[in-house]
Enzyme design. Sequence first.
Site, PDB file in Angstrom:
ATOM      1  N   THR A   1       0.974  -1.198  -0.301  1.00  0.00           N
ATOM      2  CA  THR A   1       0.128   0.121   0.081  1.00  0.00           C
ATOM      3  C   THR A   1       0.875   1.194   0.147  1.00  0.00           C
ATOM      4  O   THR A   1       2.038   1.265   0.479  1.00  0.00           O
ATOM      5  CB  THR A   1      -0.943  -0.065   0.994  1.00  0.00           C
ATOM      6  OG1 THR A   1      -0.229   0.117   2.550  1.00  0.00           O
ATOM      7  CG2 THR A   1      -1.708  -1.362   1.248  1.00  0.00           C
TER       8      THR A   1
ATOM      9  N   GLY B   1       8.561   6.998  -2.381  1.00  0.00           N
ATOM     10  CA  GLY B   1       9.385   6.720  -1.129  1.00  0.00           C
ATOM     11  C   GLY B   1       9.351   5.407  -0.725  1.00  0.00           C
ATOM     12  O   GLY B   1       9.724   4.431  -1.524  1.00  0.00           O
TER      13      GLY B   1
ATOM     14  N   TYR C   1       1.156  11.258  15.280  1.00  0.00           N
ATOM     15  CA  TYR C   1       1.623  10.346  14.617  1.00  0.00           C
ATOM     16  C   TYR C   1       2.416   9.171  15.206  1.00  0.00           C
ATOM     17  O   TYR C   1       2.157   7.867  14.905  1.00  0.00           O
ATOM     18  CB  TYR C   1       2.893  10.840  13.570  1.00  0.00           C
ATOM     19  CG  TYR C   1       3.684   9.884  12.801  1.00  0.00           C
ATOM     20  CD1 TYR C   1       3.139   9.258  11.435  1.00  0.00           C
ATOM     21  CD2 TYR C   1       4.837   9.483  13.198  1.00  0.00           C
ATOM     22  CE1 TYR C   1       4.076   8.534  10.682  1.00  0.00           C
ATOM     23  CE2 TYR C   1       5.867   8.888  12.460  1.00  0.00           C
ATOM     24  CZ  TYR C   1       5.462   8.130  11.375  1.00  0.00           C
ATOM     25  OH  TYR C   1       6.088   7.351  10.468  1.00  0.00           O
TER      26      TYR C   1
END
Length: 264
Positions: free
Chosen positions: A13, A18, A154
């Site tokens: 996913t 990156g 996060y």
Amino acid sequence: MQIDLTGRTALVTGSTQGIGAAIAAGLAAAGARVGVNGRTPDRVEQAMADLLGREPGADLVAVAADVTTEEGAGQVAEVLPDVDILVNNLGVFGQADALEISDDEWRRYFDVNVLSAVRLTRRFLPGMSERGWGRVLNIASDSAIVVPAEMIHYGMTKTALLSVTRGFAKHAAGTGVTVNSVIAGPTHTGGVEDFVYELVDRDLPWDRAQRVFMKEYRPQSLLQRLIEPEEIANMVVYLASDQASATTGGALRVDGGYVDSILP
């Protein structure tokens, strides 16, 4: 070590750029058929073209879907009904004052960074278990353990992802399926470059800006540089292989020694 993933189907996913793109390339180089995922067909097609430039002859499948929704997960399953290697890499991050993060933003981070992984694991783990072989890999972060003051929302999601990983590993006990998380340290990606320049002088050249960032904001790093995405991918490819068959329920570190612990 010769890793051969021929005959295995993988889904990564958030693999249009990156770390995700590096993981997709690594799995493809090892022989896996790889589903490249992003939200839009254009981004997926461009990512696949880039990957084929890096790995000519790679067996790639376009999987354009928003996996943060039930509908998107269903679209993924239509394209790839049977997944042997699930890499839950999708994630969002950014800095914010802890007292100014809204309820909606807390929920958004949890939905993207945690529930997308739970949703896809729930969908593909039964098939892996029935076939007696499978790999679920969740890309976590050093922020799960060393929560940064500038992005605690996060850090919270990555801590939750470690718990999710351990729990699903217990659920898969004895099935031949392994479930692990990879704790990625500060990594050099386009998004991280933007993040670095939010914290240090934008007029600095990149090499200098990176050093300043690591010294001032990530001084615990023993590597003393940002990790390259391919270094994360190397661990993922290994954990996806038969050679890692006895490793499950773990949180494996590719953090440059950032987490100050002698335990993995």
